[in-house]
Write a protein that holds these residues in place. Sequence first.
Motif, PDB file in Angstrom:
ATOM      1  N   GLY A  94     -91.974  71.168  62.158  1.00 19.02           N
ATOM      2  CA  GLY A  94     -92.074  72.173  63.216  1.00 19.02           C
ATOM      3  C   GLY A  94     -91.942  71.546  64.592  1.00 19.02           C
ATOM      4  N   GLN A  95     -91.301  72.299  65.476  1.00 17.72           N
ATOM      5  CA  GLN A  95     -91.046  71.790  66.827  1.00 17.72           C
ATOM      6  C   GLN A  95     -91.505  72.828  67.837  1.00 17.72           C
ATOM      7  N   ASP A  96     -91.569  72.387  69.102  1.00 17.52           N
ATOM      8  CA  ASP A  96     -91.734  73.366  70.172  1.00 17.52           C
ATOM      9  C   ASP A  96     -90.692  73.050  71.244  1.00 17.52           C
ATOM     10  N   GLU A  97     -90.777  73.719  72.384  1.00 15.06           N
ATOM     11  CA  GLU A  97     -89.717  73.547  73.391  1.00 15.06           C
ATOM     12  C   GLU A  97     -89.713  72.159  74.018  1.00 15.06           C
ATOM     13  N   TYR A  98     -90.787  71.388  73.792  1.00 16.79           N
ATOM     14  CA  TYR A  98     -90.839  70.040  74.379  1.00 16.79           C
ATOM     15  C   TYR A  98     -90.423  68.950  73.391  1.00 16.79           C
ATOM     16  N   SER A  99     -90.144  69.330  72.155  1.00 13.07           N
ATOM     17  CA  SER A  99     -89.846  68.324  71.131  1.00 13.07           C
ATOM     18  C   SER A  99     -88.558  67.578  71.436  1.00 13.07           C
ATOM     19  N   ILE A 100     -88.595  66.284  71.158  1.00  8.15           N
ATOM     20  CA  ILE A 100     -87.384  65.471  71.249  1.00  8.15           C
ATOM     21  C   ILE A 100     -86.889  65.315  69.819  1.00  8.15           C
ATOM     22  N   LEU A 101     -85.664  65.739  69.567  1.00  5.00           N
ATOM     23  CA  LEU A 101     -85.173  65.720  68.192  1.00  5.00           C
ATOM     24  C   LEU A 101     -84.710  64.312  67.816  1.00  5.00           C
ATOM     25  N   PRO A 102     -85.194  63.779  66.698  1.00  8.32           N
ATOM     26  CA  PRO A 102     -84.771  62.428  66.292  1.00  8.32           C
ATOM     27  C   PRO A 102     -83.298  62.415  65.872  1.00  8.32           C
ATOM     28  N   TYR A 103     -82.685  61.228  65.909  1.00  6.47           N
ATOM     29  CA  TYR A 103     -81.267  61.100  65.525  1.00  6.47           C
ATOM     30  C   TYR A 103     -81.025  61.575  64.103  1.00  6.47           C
ATOM     31  N   SER A 104     -82.063  61.409  63.259  1.00  8.94           N
ATOM     32  CA  SER A 104     -81.878  61.798  61.851  1.00  8.94           C
ATOM     33  C   SER A 104     -81.682  63.311  61.701  1.00  8.94           C
ATOM     34  N   PHE A 105     -81.996  64.076  62.751  1.00  2.85           N
ATOM     35  CA  PHE A 105     -81.740  65.518  62.705  1.00  2.85           C
ATOM     36  C   PHE A 105     -80.328  65.844  63.206  1.00  2.85           C
ATOM     37  N   ILE A 106     -79.620  64.822  63.676  1.00  2.00           N
ATOM     38  CA  ILE A 106     -78.286  65.046  64.252  1.00  2.00           C
ATOM     39  C   ILE A 106     -77.214  64.367  63.389  1.00  2.00           C
ATOM     40  N   ILE A 107     -77.383  63.060  63.200  1.00  2.00           N
ATOM     41  CA  ILE A 107     -76.353  62.265  62.518  1.00  2.00           C
ATOM     42  C   ILE A 107     -76.303  62.605  61.025  1.00  2.00           C
ATOM     43  N   GLY A 108     -75.108  62.886  60.547  1.00  2.00           N
ATOM     44  CA  GLY A 108     -74.927  63.143  59.112  1.00  2.00           C
ATOM     45  C   GLY A 108     -75.431  64.504  58.659  1.00  2.00           C
ATOM     46  N   VAL A 109     -75.768  65.367  59.616  1.00  2.00           N
ATOM     47  CA  VAL A 109     -76.242  66.708  59.251  1.00  2.00           C
ATOM     48  C   VAL A 109     -75.069  67.689  59.339  1.00  2.00           C
ATOM     49  N   HIS A 110     -74.881  68.473  58.279  1.00  2.00           N
ATOM     50  CA  HIS A 110     -73.745  69.399  58.251  1.00  2.00           C
ATOM     51  C   HIS A 110     -74.061  70.748  58.882  1.00  2.00           C
ATOM     52  N   GLY A 111     -75.318  71.176  58.772  1.00  2.00           N
ATOM     53  CA  GLY A 111     -75.636  72.500  59.302  1.00  2.00           C
ATOM     54  C   GLY A 111     -77.130  72.692  59.488  1.00  2.00           C
ATOM     55  N   TYR A 112     -77.475  73.789  60.156  1.00  2.00           N
ATOM     56  CA  TYR A 112     -78.876  74.054  60.510  1.00  2.00           C
ATOM     57  C   TYR A 112     -79.282  75.480  60.153  1.00  2.00           C
ATOM     58  N   VAL A 113     -80.520  75.590  59.689  1.00  2.00           N
ATOM     59  CA  VAL A 113     -81.145  76.900  59.563  1.00  2.00           C
ATOM     60  C   VAL A 113     -82.242  76.916  60.624  1.00  2.00           C
ATOM     61  N   LEU A 114     -82.060  77.774  61.633  1.00  2.00           N
ATOM     62  CA  LEU A 114     -83.058  77.865  62.714  1.00  2.00           C
ATOM     63  C   LEU A 114     -83.902  79.107  62.454  1.00  2.00           C
ATOM     64  N   VAL A 115     -85.204  78.887  62.311  1.00  2.00           N
ATOM     65  CA  VAL A 115     -86.089  79.974  61.890  1.00  2.00           C
ATOM     66  C   VAL A 115     -87.085  80.334  62.995  1.00  2.00           C
ATOM     67  N   TYR A 116     -87.217  81.639  63.242  1.00  2.00           N
ATOM     68  CA  TYR A 116     -88.334  82.126  64.057  1.00  2.00           C
ATOM     69  C   TYR A 116     -89.026  83.216  63.249  1.00  2.00           C
ATOM     70  N   SER A 117     -90.168  83.655  63.720  1.00  2.00           N
ATOM     71  CA  SER A 117     -90.851  84.773  63.073  1.00  2.00           C
ATOM     72  C   SER A 117     -90.640  86.012  63.924  1.00  2.00           C
ATOM     73  N   ILE A 118     -90.314  87.139  63.296  1.00  2.00           N
ATOM     74  CA  ILE A 118     -90.118  88.381  64.084  1.00  2.00           C
ATOM     75  C   ILE A 118     -91.422  88.830  64.733  1.00  2.00           C
ATOM     76  N   THR A 119     -92.552  88.219  64.316  1.00  2.00           N
ATOM     77  CA  THR A 119     -93.854  88.587  64.895  1.00  2.00           C
ATOM     78  C   THR A 119     -94.240  87.674  66.067  1.00  2.00           C
ATOM     79  N   SER A 120     -93.334  86.778  66.472  1.00  2.00           N
ATOM     80  CA  SER A 120     -93.677  85.830  67.538  1.00  2.00           C
ATOM     81  C   SER A 120     -92.513  85.615  68.513  1.00  2.00           C
ATOM     82  N   LEU A 121     -92.671  86.201  69.682  1.00  2.00           N
ATOM     83  CA  LEU A 121     -91.642  86.029  70.722  1.00  2.00           C
ATOM     84  C   LEU A 121     -91.518  84.553  71.100  1.00  2.00           C
ATOM     85  N   HIS A 122     -92.652  83.861  71.106  1.00  2.00           N
ATOM     86  CA  HIS A 122     -92.612  82.446  71.462  1.00  2.00           C
ATOM     87  C   HIS A 122     -91.735  81.661  70.492  1.00  2.00           C
TER      88      HIS A 122
END
Length: 177
Positions: free
Chosen positions: A63-91
């Motif tokens: 889990g991340q928040d708006e201040y998280s720094i994403l590690p290289y392992s989340f970028i390099i060699g990654v083909h795609g992303y599933v970005l999840v929010y909850s419909i019950t949380s605007l944040h």
Amino acid sequence: MPLLRYRKVVILGYRSVGKTSLAHQFVEGEFLEGYDPTVENTYSKIVTLGKDEFHLHLVDTAGQDEYSILPYSFIIGVHGYVLVYSITSLHSFQVVESLYQKLHEGHGKTRLPVVLVGNKADLSPDREVQAVEGKRLAESWGATFMESSARENQLAQSIFTRIIQEIARVENSYGPE
Ligand code: GDP
């Protein structure tokens, strides 16, 4: 024999939006009430789509928040992303917006295979984010949008087949691998 293609997909989003529940539902076919590990976990599953077979390697993040720094392992060699929010949380919706910007920059602003997921759709009386807002955000990225509920197996399955299709769509728009 069909070719087995490897696909690495990272699931990102604010904490408690249902990332682990969706991954677990997809891999095990069940919803675990109150199951909430906060560590990073990986899952593997062979997915057949038509004539093609994929080895899907899922990384469920803590889990991340708006201040998280994403590690290289989340970028390099990654083909795609599933970005999840909850419909019950605007944040949580604001957090996926900021995560996308970081990923987009991390990938040199190329087109990214993304499925944007508004989870907990079964809790609609507590809704803070309208479906149309999710759809609009995904469209602004050229991505796919879905609402889901980790309680429902069908919906969880379709997220992960969609990301495989989305990866193929973006690859084809750049020509063959
Ligand atoms: P994560 O921190 O994003 O991995 O979230 P979890 O998968 O651990 O889920 C956090 C909490 O929300 C748990 O208590 C889950 O049972 C619950 N949860 C997850 N997905 C759903 C859903 O689609 N509907 C409902 N009602 N609860 C959910």
